[in-house]
Design a protein around this motif. Structure first.
Motif, PDB file in Angstrom:
ATOM      1  N   GLY A 144      20.626  68.386  69.133  1.00 14.49           N
ATOM      2  CA  GLY A 144      19.859  67.880  70.268  1.00 14.49           C
ATOM      3  C   GLY A 144      19.968  66.374  70.407  1.00 14.49           C
ATOM      4  O   GLY A 144      20.295  65.662  69.457  1.00 14.49           O
ATOM      5  N   ASP A 145      19.680  65.896  71.598  1.00 20.34           N
ATOM      6  CA  ASP A 145      19.823  64.474  71.921  1.00 20.34           C
ATOM      7  C   ASP A 145      18.910  63.578  71.089  1.00 20.34           C
ATOM      8  O   ASP A 145      19.341  62.576  70.526  1.00 20.34           O
ATOM      9  N   THR A 146      17.632  63.939  70.993  1.00 23.43           N
ATOM     10  CA  THR A 146      16.660  63.101  70.281  1.00 23.43           C
ATOM     11  C   THR A 146      16.992  63.001  68.802  1.00 23.43           C
ATOM     12  O   THR A 146      17.009  61.903  68.227  1.00 23.43           O
ATOM     13  N   ASP A 147      17.285  64.147  68.165  1.00 23.76           N
ATOM     14  CA  ASP A 147      17.618  64.120  66.738  1.00 23.76           C
ATOM     15  C   ASP A 147      18.930  63.378  66.490  1.00 23.76           C
ATOM     16  O   ASP A 147      19.093  62.729  65.469  1.00 23.76           O
ATOM     17  N   TYR A 148      19.859  63.464  67.434  1.00 23.23           N
ATOM     18  CA  TYR A 148      21.124  62.728  67.297  1.00 23.23           C
ATOM     19  C   TYR A 148      20.860  61.230  67.283  1.00 23.23           C
ATOM     20  O   TYR A 148      21.386  60.509  66.436  1.00 23.23           O
ATOM     21  N   GLU A 149      20.042  60.762  68.219  1.00 19.10           N
ATOM     22  CA  GLU A 149      19.726  59.327  68.284  1.00 19.10           C
ATOM     23  C   GLU A 149      19.018  58.875  67.010  1.00 19.10           C
ATOM     24  O   GLU A 149      19.305  57.799  66.483  1.00 19.10           O
ATOM     25  N   LYS A 150      18.090  59.692  66.489  1.00 24.08           N
ATOM     26  CA  LYS A 150      17.402  59.362  65.232  1.00 24.08           C
ATOM     27  C   LYS A 150      18.411  59.290  64.083  1.00 24.08           C
ATOM     28  O   LYS A 150      18.335  58.405  63.231  1.00 24.08           O
ATOM     29  N   HIS A 151      19.342  60.243  64.053  1.00 21.55           N
ATOM     30  CA  HIS A 151      20.358  60.280  63.000  1.00 21.55           C
ATOM     31  C   HIS A 151      21.220  59.017  63.034  1.00 21.55           C
ATOM     32  O   HIS A 151      21.446  58.384  62.002  1.00 21.55           O
ATOM     33  N   ILE A 152      21.678  58.628  64.215  1.00 19.92           N
ATOM     34  CA  ILE A 152      22.521  57.439  64.360  1.00 19.92           C
ATOM     35  C   ILE A 152      21.752  56.188  63.943  1.00 19.92           C
ATOM     36  O   ILE A 152      22.285  55.318  63.237  1.00 19.92           O
TER      37      ILE A 152
ATOM     38  N   ASN B  79      22.890  53.783  60.823  1.00 23.24           N
ATOM     39  CA  ASN B  79      23.111  52.346  61.026  1.00 23.24           C
ATOM     40  C   ASN B  79      22.223  51.513  60.110  1.00 23.24           C
ATOM     41  O   ASN B  79      22.656  50.523  59.529  1.00 23.24           O
ATOM     42  N   GLN B  80      20.959  51.908  59.973  1.00 26.65           N
ATOM     43  CA  GLN B  80      20.040  51.178  59.104  1.00 26.65           C
ATOM     44  C   GLN B  80      20.477  51.273  57.645  1.00 26.65           C
ATOM     45  O   GLN B  80      20.457  50.281  56.916  1.00 26.65           O
ATOM     46  N   ASP B  81      20.875  52.472  57.209  1.00 27.39           N
ATOM     47  CA  ASP B  81      21.357  52.648  55.835  1.00 27.39           C
ATOM     48  C   ASP B  81      22.582  51.777  55.571  1.00 27.39           C
ATOM     49  O   ASP B  81      22.718  51.183  54.501  1.00 27.39           O
ATOM     50  N   PHE B  82      23.482  51.694  56.546  1.00 26.72           N
ATOM     51  CA  PHE B  82      24.686  50.873  56.400  1.00 26.72           C
ATOM     52  C   PHE B  82      24.308  49.399  56.271  1.00 26.72           C
ATOM     53  O   PHE B  82      24.820  48.697  55.398  1.00 26.72           O
ATOM     54  N   LYS B  83      23.406  48.936  57.122  1.00 26.02           N
ATOM     55  CA  LYS B  83      22.974  47.535  57.061  1.00 26.02           C
ATOM     56  C   LYS B  83      22.309  47.228  55.726  1.00 26.02           C
ATOM     57  O   LYS B  83      22.528  46.170  55.134  1.00 26.02           O
ATOM     58  N   THR B  84      21.500  48.161  55.227  1.00 24.88           N
ATOM     59  CA  THR B  84      20.836  47.982  53.941  1.00 24.88           C
ATOM     60  C   THR B  84      21.858  47.896  52.810  1.00 24.88           C
ATOM     61  O   THR B  84      21.767  47.027  51.939  1.00 24.88           O
ATOM     62  N   LEU B  85      22.846  48.792  52.845  1.00 20.74           N
ATOM     63  CA  LEU B  85      23.895  48.787  51.825  1.00 20.74           C
ATOM     64  C   LEU B  85      24.669  47.469  51.854  1.00 20.74           C
ATOM     65  O   LEU B  85      24.922  46.866  50.813  1.00 20.74           O
TER      66      LEU B  85
ATOM     67  N   ALA C  71      23.620  44.581  52.998  1.00 22.26           N
ATOM     68  CA  ALA C  71      22.730  43.499  52.561  1.00 22.26           C
ATOM     69  C   ALA C  71      22.667  43.447  51.037  1.00 22.26           C
ATOM     70  O   ALA C  71      22.657  42.367  50.445  1.00 22.26           O
ATOM     71  N   LYS C  72      22.638  44.617  50.393  1.00 21.37           N
ATOM     72  CA  LYS C  72      22.616  44.661  48.928  1.00 21.37           C
ATOM     73  C   LYS C  72      23.882  44.057  48.341  1.00 21.37           C
ATOM     74  O   LYS C  72      23.873  43.501  47.247  1.00 21.37           O
ATOM     75  N   LYS C  73      24.991  44.157  49.066  1.00 27.46           N
ATOM     76  CA  LYS C  73      26.261  43.606  48.616  1.00 27.46           C
ATOM     77  C   LYS C  73      26.425  42.142  49.027  1.00 27.46           C
ATOM     78  O   LYS C  73      27.448  41.527  48.761  1.00 27.46           O
ATOM     79  N   GLY C  74      25.424  41.614  49.757  1.00 30.48           N
ATOM     80  CA  GLY C  74      25.455  40.220  50.167  1.00 30.48           C
ATOM     81  C   GLY C  74      26.202  39.954  51.459  1.00 30.48           C
ATOM     82  O   GLY C  74      26.549  38.826  51.753  1.00 30.48           O
ATOM     83  N   VAL C  75      26.444  40.997  52.239  1.00 30.02           N
ATOM     84  CA  VAL C  75      27.156  40.849  53.519  1.00 30.02           C
ATOM     85  C   VAL C  75      26.130  40.774  54.640  1.00 30.02           C
ATOM     86  O   VAL C  75      25.281  41.641  54.770  1.00 30.02           O
ATOM     87  N   ARG C  76      26.211  39.716  55.433  1.00 25.85           N
ATOM     88  CA  ARG C  76      25.277  39.576  56.568  1.00 25.85           C
ATOM     89  C   ARG C  76      25.965  40.084  57.822  1.00 25.85           C
ATOM     90  O   ARG C  76      27.085  39.688  58.131  1.00 25.85           O
ATOM     91  N   LEU C  77      25.278  40.938  58.551  1.00 27.20           N
ATOM     92  CA  LEU C  77      25.841  41.469  59.802  1.00 27.20           C
ATOM     93  C   LEU C  77      25.205  40.820  60.994  1.00 27.20           C
ATOM     94  O   LEU C  77      24.098  40.465  61.007  1.00 27.20           O
TER      95      LEU C  77
END
Length: 62
Positions: free
Chosen positions: A36-44, A48-54, A56-62
């Motif tokens: 479904g559309d809503t769950d897809y948007e939540k998943h994305i 994206n948040q998990d990627f940014k967190t990962l 940041a832990k490695k010291g990469v600023r996006l």
């Protein structure tokens, strides 16, 4: 630095960007159909948040 340490950049073949866009569209449509559309948007958003967190832990600023 030896030749084996360097990276050679090769341009993508003509039309590759369009092929990638079409493939991504098919993948998105499959996800939306399955969850479904809503769950897809939540998943994305979560991915994206998990990627940014990962990064940041490695010291990469996006």
């Amino acid at each position: 630095m030896s030749m084996s340490d360097s990276v050679m950049m090769i341009p993508p073949p003509l039309g590759a960007e369009r092929d990638l866009e079409l493939e991504m569209k098919k993948i998105r449509e499959g996800y939306v159909r399955d969850i479904g559309d809503t769950d897809y948007e939540k998943h994305i958003t979560k991915v994206n948040q998990d990627f940014k967190t990962l990064m940041a832990k490695k010291g990469v600023r996006l």
